[in-house]
Design a protein around this motif. Structure first.
Motif, PDB file in Angstrom:
ATOM      1  N   TRP A   1     -61.977 -18.831 -82.891  1.00  0.00           N
ATOM      2  CA  TRP A   1     -63.297 -19.088 -82.491  1.00  0.00           C
ATOM      3  C   TRP A   1     -64.415 -18.398 -83.441  1.00  0.00           C
ATOM      4  CZ3 TRP A   1     -59.679 -16.925 -78.727  1.00  0.00           C
ATOM      5  CH2 TRP A   1     -59.096 -17.943 -77.852  1.00  0.00           C
ATOM      6  N   GLY A   2     -63.760 -17.118 -84.165  1.00  0.00           N
ATOM      7  CA  GLY A   2     -64.717 -16.454 -84.838  1.00  0.00           C
ATOM      8  C   GLY A   2     -64.665 -16.872 -86.304  1.00  0.00           C
ATOM      9  N   GLY A   3     -65.615 -16.308 -87.044  1.00  0.00           N
ATOM     10  CA  GLY A   3     -65.823 -16.615 -88.386  1.00  0.00           C
ATOM     11  C   GLY A   3     -65.100 -15.713 -89.461  1.00  0.00           C
ATOM     12  N   TYR A   4     -65.282 -16.225 -90.885  1.00  0.00           N
ATOM     13  CA  TYR A   4     -64.500 -15.184 -91.668  1.00  0.00           C
ATOM     14  C   TYR A   4     -65.209 -13.962 -92.133  1.00  0.00           C
ATOM     15  CZ  TYR A   4     -61.720 -19.399 -92.563  1.00  0.00           C
ATOM     16  OH  TYR A   4     -60.944 -20.522 -92.644  1.00  0.00           O
ATOM     17  N   ARG A   5     -64.382 -12.860 -92.403  1.00  0.00           N
ATOM     18  CA  ARG A   5     -64.865 -11.515 -92.569  1.00  0.00           C
ATOM     19  C   ARG A   5     -63.941 -11.236 -94.059  1.00  0.00           C
ATOM     20  NH1 ARG A   5     -63.633  -5.790 -89.387  1.00  0.00           N
ATOM     21  NH2 ARG A   5     -64.375  -4.371 -91.063  1.00  0.00           N
ATOM     22  N   THR A   6     -64.666 -10.413 -94.489  1.00  0.00           N
ATOM     23  CA  THR A   6     -64.105  -9.966 -95.888  1.00  0.00           C
ATOM     24  C   THR A   6     -63.420  -8.486 -95.485  1.00  0.00           C
ATOM     25  OG1 THR A   6     -65.660 -11.240 -97.432  1.00  0.00           O
ATOM     26  CG2 THR A   6     -64.267  -9.412 -98.456  1.00  0.00           C
ATOM     27  N   TYR A   7     -62.102  -8.451 -96.172  1.00  0.00           N
ATOM     28  CA  TYR A   7     -61.433  -7.277 -95.859  1.00  0.00           C
ATOM     29  C   TYR A   7     -61.134  -6.600 -97.324  1.00  0.00           C
ATOM     30  CZ  TYR A   7     -60.835  -7.993 -91.084  1.00  0.00           C
ATOM     31  OH  TYR A   7     -61.213  -8.134 -89.601  1.00  0.00           O
ATOM     32  N   TRP A   8     -60.955  -5.554 -97.498  1.00  0.00           N
ATOM     33  CA  TRP A   8     -60.476  -5.011 -98.869  1.00  0.00           C
ATOM     34  C   TRP A   8     -59.360  -3.821 -98.672  1.00  0.00           C
ATOM     35  CZ3 TRP A   8     -63.182  -6.171-103.035  1.00  0.00           C
ATOM     36  CH2 TRP A   8     -64.503  -6.647-103.136  1.00  0.00           C
ATOM     37  N   GLY A   9     -58.422  -3.794 -99.779  1.00  0.00           N
ATOM     38  CA  GLY A   9     -57.553  -3.085 -99.761  1.00  0.00           C
ATOM     39  C   GLY A   9     -57.947  -1.679-100.423  1.00  0.00           C
ATOM     40  N   GLN A  10     -57.243  -0.475-100.364  1.00  0.00           N
ATOM     41  CA  GLN A  10     -57.634   0.826-100.852  1.00  0.00           C
ATOM     42  C   GLN A  10     -57.633   0.793-102.359  1.00  0.00           C
ATOM     43  OE1 GLN A  10     -58.315   3.313 -98.442  1.00  0.00           O
ATOM     44  NE2 GLN A  10     -58.338   1.466 -97.128  1.00  0.00           N
ATOM     45  N   GLY A  11     -57.022  -0.137-103.038  1.00  0.00           N
ATOM     46  CA  GLY A  11     -57.079  -0.004-104.438  1.00  0.00           C
ATOM     47  C   GLY A  11     -55.810   0.611-105.043  1.00  0.00           C
ATOM     48  N   THR A  12     -55.653  -0.026-106.385  1.00  0.00           N
ATOM     49  CA  THR A  12     -54.269   0.326-106.985  1.00  0.00           C
ATOM     50  C   THR A  12     -54.797   0.814-108.625  1.00  0.00           C
ATOM     51  OG1 THR A  12     -51.957   0.065-107.733  1.00  0.00           O
ATOM     52  CG2 THR A  12     -53.467  -1.709-107.516  1.00  0.00           C
TER      53      THR A  12
ATOM     54  N   ARG B   1     -47.739  -6.531-112.807  1.00  0.00           N
ATOM     55  CA  ARG B   1     -48.137  -7.338-111.654  1.00  0.00           C
ATOM     56  C   ARG B   1     -48.468  -6.696-110.502  1.00  0.00           C
ATOM     57  NH1 ARG B   1     -46.290 -12.691-111.272  1.00  0.00           N
ATOM     58  NH2 ARG B   1     -46.111 -13.482-109.110  1.00  0.00           N
ATOM     59  N   LEU B   2     -49.495  -7.069-110.114  1.00  0.00           N
ATOM     60  CA  LEU B   2     -50.128  -6.545-108.826  1.00  0.00           C
ATOM     61  C   LEU B   2     -49.871  -7.340-107.841  1.00  0.00           C
ATOM     62  CD1 LEU B   2     -53.752  -5.277-110.171  1.00  0.00           C
ATOM     63  CD2 LEU B   2     -51.652  -4.199-110.407  1.00  0.00           C
ATOM     64  N   SER B   3     -49.588  -6.791-106.587  1.00  0.00           N
ATOM     65  CA  SER B   3     -49.183  -7.719-105.326  1.00  0.00           C
ATOM     66  C   SER B   3     -50.204  -7.182-104.316  1.00  0.00           C
ATOM     67  CB  SER B   3     -47.597  -7.586-104.855  1.00  0.00           C
ATOM     68  OG  SER B   3     -47.125  -8.144-106.051  1.00  0.00           O
ATOM     69  N   CYS B   4     -50.245  -7.829-103.383  1.00  0.00           N
ATOM     70  CA  CYS B   4     -51.122  -7.402-102.046  1.00  0.00           C
ATOM     71  C   CYS B   4     -50.831  -8.275-100.743  1.00  0.00           C
ATOM     72  CB  CYS B   4     -52.640  -7.775-102.344  1.00  0.00           C
ATOM     73  SG  CYS B   4     -53.696  -7.580-101.028  1.00  0.00           S
ATOM     74  N   ALA B   5     -50.395  -7.514 -99.872  1.00  0.00           N
ATOM     75  CA  ALA B   5     -49.856  -8.181 -98.459  1.00  0.00           C
ATOM     76  C   ALA B   5     -50.943  -8.118 -97.402  1.00  0.00           C
ATOM     77  CB  ALA B   5     -48.510  -7.718 -98.200  1.00  0.00           C
ATOM     78  N   ALA B   6     -51.395  -8.927 -96.856  1.00  0.00           N
ATOM     79  CA  ALA B   6     -52.214  -8.845 -95.401  1.00  0.00           C
ATOM     80  C   ALA B   6     -51.362  -8.962 -94.408  1.00  0.00           C
ATOM     81  CB  ALA B   6     -53.584  -9.885 -95.638  1.00  0.00           C
ATOM     82  N   SER B   7     -51.963  -7.902 -93.428  1.00  0.00           N
ATOM     83  CA  SER B   7     -50.985  -8.063 -92.091  1.00  0.00           C
ATOM     84  C   SER B   7     -52.132  -7.877 -90.911  1.00  0.00           C
ATOM     85  CB  SER B   7     -50.251  -6.994 -92.085  1.00  0.00           C
ATOM     86  OG  SER B   7     -50.763  -5.513 -92.077  1.00  0.00           O
TER      87      SER B   7
ATOM     88  N   VAL C   1     -57.444  -6.034 -90.367  1.00  0.00           N
ATOM     89  CA  VAL C   1     -56.431  -6.712 -91.305  1.00  0.00           C
ATOM     90  C   VAL C   1     -56.186  -5.726 -92.534  1.00  0.00           C
ATOM     91  CG1 VAL C   1     -56.124  -8.966 -92.459  1.00  0.00           C
ATOM     92  CG2 VAL C   1     -57.176  -8.889 -90.590  1.00  0.00           C
ATOM     93  N   PRO C   2     -55.329  -5.026 -92.218  1.00  0.00           N
ATOM     94  CA  PRO C   2     -54.922  -4.113 -93.495  1.00  0.00           C
ATOM     95  C   PRO C   2     -54.397  -4.803 -94.730  1.00  0.00           C
ATOM     96  CG  PRO C   2     -53.282  -3.789 -91.861  1.00  0.00           C
ATOM     97  CD  PRO C   2     -54.192  -4.600 -91.295  1.00  0.00           C
ATOM     98  N   LEU C   3     -54.807  -4.406 -95.918  1.00  0.00           N
ATOM     99  CA  LEU C   3     -54.604  -5.039 -96.869  1.00  0.00           C
ATOM    100  C   LEU C   3     -53.832  -4.005 -97.953  1.00  0.00           C
ATOM    101  CD1 LEU C   3     -57.500  -7.243 -98.173  1.00  0.00           C
ATOM    102  CD2 LEU C   3     -55.478  -8.027 -96.793  1.00  0.00           C
ATOM    103  N   VAL C   4     -52.550  -4.304 -98.285  1.00  0.00           N
ATOM    104  CA  VAL C   4     -51.834  -3.074 -98.978  1.00  0.00           C
ATOM    105  C   VAL C   4     -51.367  -3.630-100.334  1.00  0.00           C
ATOM    106  CG1 VAL C   4     -49.693  -1.656 -99.229  1.00  0.00           C
ATOM    107  CG2 VAL C   4     -50.817  -2.275 -96.911  1.00  0.00           C
ATOM    108  N   GLU C   5     -51.947  -2.917-101.422  1.00  0.00           N
ATOM    109  CA  GLU C   5     -51.542  -3.463-102.903  1.00  0.00           C
ATOM    110  C   GLU C   5     -50.397  -2.715-103.615  1.00  0.00           C
ATOM    111  OE1 GLU C   5     -56.375  -3.135-103.135  1.00  0.00           O
ATOM    112  OE2 GLU C   5     -54.946  -1.902-102.340  1.00  0.00           O
TER     113      GLU C   5
END
Length: 121
Positions: A104-115, A19-25, A2-6
């Motif tokens: 069926w799965g659990g939650y996992r934490t994803y991180w963006g690359q940072g801005t 204003r920072l924005s982030c989109a998960a895909s 799940v890439p997160l793009v800031e």
């Protein structure tokens, strides 16, 4: 994955706003918490603000009243409106999301690359 793009970082004078924005895909079944963390050189990464799937928000004390977090659950995006910026707010800001990729799965934490956010005095 799940890439997160800031986006939205930059250089601003003290007292200004950004204003920072982030989109998960990617393969997303459900997102629980979304949030923003920041890290300054030589310091640990600290959570700045989080927002739950029900809209409940939480802020670190130093940004309360200045920063506002919001999300669009339909678009899997999270924003951070930052007002009255101070040089102490200078840091790399990271988007984060707790994502469930299958029913069926659990939650996992994803991180963006940072801005980078730089506040000049």
């Amino acid at each position: 994955q799940v890439p997160l793009v800031e986006s939205g970082g930059g250089l601003v004078q003290a007292g200004g706003s950004l204003r920072l924005s982030c989109a998960a895909s990617g393969s997303i079944y459900m997102i629980n918490f979304m949030g923003w963390s920041r890290q300054s050189p030589g310091k640990r990464r600290d959570m700045v603000a989080t927002i739950a799937s029900n809209g409940l928000t939480n802020y670190t004390d130093s940004v309360k009243g200045r920063f506002t977090i919001s999300r669009d659950s339909a678009k899997n995006t999270v924003d951070l409106q930052m007002l009255s910026l101070d040089p102490d707010d200078t840091a790399v800001y990271y988007c984060t999301a707790d994502v469930r990729t299958t029913i069926w799965g659990g939650y996992r934490t994803y991180w963006g690359q940072g801005t980078q956010v730089t506040v000049s005095s």
